[in-house]
Design an enzyme around this catalytic site. Sequence first.
Site, mmCIF file in Angstrom:
data_model
loop_
_atom_site.group_PDB
_atom_site.id
_atom_site.type_symbol
_atom_site.label_atom_id
_atom_site.label_comp_id
_atom_site.label_asym_id
_atom_site.label_seq_id
_atom_site.Cartn_x
_atom_site.Cartn_y
_atom_site.Cartn_z
ATOM 1 N N ARG A 1 -8.666 -0.397 4.915
ATOM 2 C CA ARG A 1 -7.783 0.572 4.255
ATOM 3 C C ARG A 1 -6.465 -0.084 3.839
ATOM 4 O O ARG A 1 -5.824 0.331 2.889
ATOM 5 C CB ARG A 1 -7.479 1.735 5.204
ATOM 6 N N ARG B 1 0.596 14.918 12.650
ATOM 7 C CA ARG B 1 0.977 14.700 11.253
ATOM 8 C C ARG B 1 1.301 16.024 10.520
ATOM 9 O O ARG B 1 0.619 16.426 9.584
ATOM 10 C CB ARG B 1 -0.100 13.918 10.491
ATOM 11 N N CYS C 1 -4.502 12.786 12.728
ATOM 12 C CA CYS C 1 -5.281 11.544 12.866
ATOM 13 C C CYS C 1 -4.958 10.985 14.257
ATOM 14 O O CYS C 1 -4.216 11.577 15.018
ATOM 15 C CB CYS C 1 -4.900 10.564 11.764
ATOM 16 N N LYS D 1 0.857 -1.201 0.000
ATOM 17 C CA LYS D 1 0.000 0.000 0.000
ATOM 18 C C LYS D 1 0.888 1.244 0.000
ATOM 19 O O LYS D 1 0.676 2.161 -0.790
ATOM 20 C CB LYS D 1 -0.887 0.012 1.235
ATOM 21 N N ASN D 2 1.900 1.250 0.854
ATOM 22 C CA ASN D 2 2.700 2.467 1.039
ATOM 23 C C ASN D 2 3.726 2.701 -0.055
ATOM 24 O O ASN D 2 4.336 3.766 -0.113
ATOM 25 C CB ASN D 2 3.335 2.482 2.426
ATOM 26 N N ASP E 1 4.695 1.010 12.124
ATOM 27 C CA ASP E 1 3.463 0.381 11.623
ATOM 28 C C ASP E 1 3.287 -1.049 12.101
ATOM 29 O O ASP E 1 2.258 -1.663 11.813
ATOM 30 C CB ASP E 1 3.433 0.416 10.084
HETATM 31 C C1 EPZ Z 1 4.334 7.082 6.106
HETATM 32 O O1 EPZ Z 1 3.590 8.207 6.567
HETATM 33 C C2 EPZ Z 1 3.361 5.916 6.092
HETATM 34 N N1 EPZ Z 1 2.222 6.217 5.218
HETATM 35 C C3 EPZ Z 1 2.852 5.643 7.503
HETATM 36 O O2 EPZ Z 1 2.057 4.455 7.428
HETATM 37 C C4 EPZ Z 1 4.032 5.359 8.421
HETATM 38 O O3 EPZ Z 1 3.562 5.179 9.734
HETATM 39 C C5 EPZ Z 1 5.004 6.539 8.361
HETATM 40 O O4 EPZ Z 1 5.420 6.774 6.993
HETATM 41 C C6 EPZ Z 1 6.256 6.282 9.184
HETATM 42 O O5 EPZ Z 1 6.910 5.136 8.704
HETATM 43 C C7 EPZ Z 1 2.398 6.100 3.885
HETATM 44 O O6 EPZ Z 1 3.461 5.779 3.400
HETATM 45 C C8 EPZ Z 1 1.180 6.360 3.047
HETATM 46 P P1 EPZ Z 1 6.479 10.415 8.069
HETATM 47 P P2 EPZ Z 1 4.264 9.684 6.510
HETATM 48 O O7 EPZ Z 1 6.429 11.704 7.349
HETATM 49 O O8 EPZ Z 1 5.183 9.787 5.363
HETATM 50 C C9 EPZ Z 1 7.024 13.664 11.410
HETATM 51 C C10 EPZ Z 1 0.145 3.138 7.656
HETATM 52 O O9 EPZ Z 1 -0.362 2.631 8.659
HETATM 53 N N2 EPZ Z 1 6.904 14.641 10.322
HETATM 54 O O10 EPZ Z 1 7.569 9.445 7.733
HETATM 55 O O11 EPZ Z 1 3.154 10.658 6.612
HETATM 56 C C11 EPZ Z 1 5.735 12.883 11.654
HETATM 57 O O12 EPZ Z 1 4.877 13.609 12.524
HETATM 58 C C12 EPZ Z 1 0.650 4.557 7.710
HETATM 59 O O13 EPZ Z 1 0.304 2.547 6.571
HETATM 60 C C13 EPZ Z 1 7.231 15.970 10.587
HETATM 61 O O14 EPZ Z 1 7.589 16.319 11.705
HETATM 62 O O15 EPZ Z 1 5.080 9.683 7.866
HETATM 63 C C14 EPZ Z 1 6.254 11.614 12.288
HETATM 64 O O16 EPZ Z 1 6.492 11.843 13.657
HETATM 65 C C15 EPZ Z 1 0.358 5.209 9.050
HETATM 66 N N3 EPZ Z 1 7.137 16.875 9.579
HETATM 67 C C16 EPZ Z 1 7.591 11.381 11.585
HETATM 68 O O17 EPZ Z 1 7.959 12.644 11.016
HETATM 69 C C17 EPZ Z 1 6.753 16.519 8.313
HETATM 70 O O18 EPZ Z 1 6.706 17.391 7.424
HETATM 71 C C18 EPZ Z 1 7.546 10.357 10.471
HETATM 72 O O19 EPZ Z 1 6.448 10.689 9.640
HETATM 73 C C19 EPZ Z 1 6.437 15.166 8.063
HETATM 74 C C20 EPZ Z 1 6.521 14.241 9.085
#
Ligand code: EPZ
Length: 421
Positions: free
Chosen positions: A399, A121, A116, A22-23, A307
């Site tokens: 999802r 996020r 969420c 999915k990701n 995850d």
């Molecule tokens: C991806 O989300 C995945 N989703 C998430 O999977 C996964 O949990 C996450 O990566 C972490 O591995 C998809 O790929 C669609 P991040 P993403 O930006 O990219 C902070 C699932 O269950 N952050 O890597 O949105 C954020 O708050 C989903 O399949 C900032 O601070 O996650 C978090 O603490 C849930 N500023 C950390 O970084 C930003 O601009 C990692 O988030 C962006 C993120």
Amino acid sequence: MDVLMLKGGNTLKGEVKISGSKNSSLPILAATLLTDDPIIIKRVPNLRDTRTMIRLLQSLGKEVDFTNGTLSVKAGKKASYIADYELVSTMRGSFCVLGPLLGKLKKAKVSLPGGCVIGIRPVDLHIKGVEALGAKIEVDGGYVIATAKKLVGNNIFLGGVFGSSVLATANVMMAAVLAEGVTTVEFAACEPEIEDLTNFLIAMGAKIEGKGSPCLRITGVKKLKGVTYEIIPDRIEAGTYILLAAATRSDLTIKNTDIKHLSSLVDRLAQAGVRVYDEKGDIKIEHNGKYKPVSVTTYPYPGFPTDLQAQFMAFMATIEGVSIISDKVYPDRFIHIAELNRMGADIRREGTAAIVQGVKCLHGAPIMASDLRASAALLIAGLMAKGTTEIHRIYHLERGYEDLDEKLIKVGAKIWREKEK
Ligand code: EPZ
């Protein structure tokens, strides 16, 4: 709306075939916006989230056909640059159309994704990255409005408070591949899904060095071409079924997965007394009978994946002794604790950690799904527990887990659906 009913307490046996990731699918589908050429993508899982992304591509002017896991994308009549609220708000991953819209059209209007249950996020790293390439950013009415006369390569440090960001890395890559000049991205995400996106972009003609590493070097090109591409298997789906096998002491064979993507899980399970190994491309799980509590802290890849944190906690819930679980990626990703405790688990928060005191067994109960991976943890708990469990709001599960009922029934799980009363 359906309720998922589970009768727990029995071991499972047989094979589980893992679907496409999915990701990986979400950013790769977004990347089809970078060309007007036709594109074929294979092994796309048929999920609520991938169907949402397809609707988003259609709203942005693409013609999309999705049959038996193969997706074909063609340019439609008129390309749009506006990703509207009702689609982006249902799935945060939609925000990764920002980069390709900017890359191809030099403008994008994308609704800010809401927070969420797993955290607020933020998108500051996405904005920082595209601004470094020359985009002008405005935030108005809940939308990010990005415009650029042209995009010019730059050196970008993309590490945030919580380390690397998967989708910010994706957005910056997809904006940089058509920019003028060279972009370096330091502290890029190294997740296999980002490596998959990199391979897809290179197949389209992008020039990217350092794939899978924290430092990417992207040399902009004029145009990208259509390709046929196959998505990697879903390591989180695979990890979920491996933890289900561990938690129910079952003998499952997990097919169609790259064990290299699961090293941190394999390592933690080995400490707990569960041997996970590759046998001619299949993943096998061996139980040594006596399990030990194991503590885990999640980190960006190759660390233990956030995850799989909830699913690992469900496994630890009936292991005698104390395990400590913390999440460095989403420190508050513990909504599943309350529901697991309703099933008889003994888990409490201590600051940023969860302390799991193993209990003899869990008991079935009516529970509420909340986010995708917390719901997967409740599914594991329900199949471990004595008695019957009803999981409400199972659209969360749909999802991210393709053909969930069929895959579980095939290995002997007692699972059925009833209508919400
Ligand atoms: C991806 O989300 C995945 N989703 C998430 O999977 C996964 O949990 C996450 O990566 C972490 O591995 C998809 O790929 C669609 P991040 P993403 O930006 O990219 C902070 C699932 O269950 N952050 O890597 O949105 C954020 O708050 C989903 O399949 C900032 O601070 O996650 C978090 O603490 C849930 N500023 C950390 O970084 C930003 O601009 C990692 O988030 C962006 C993120």
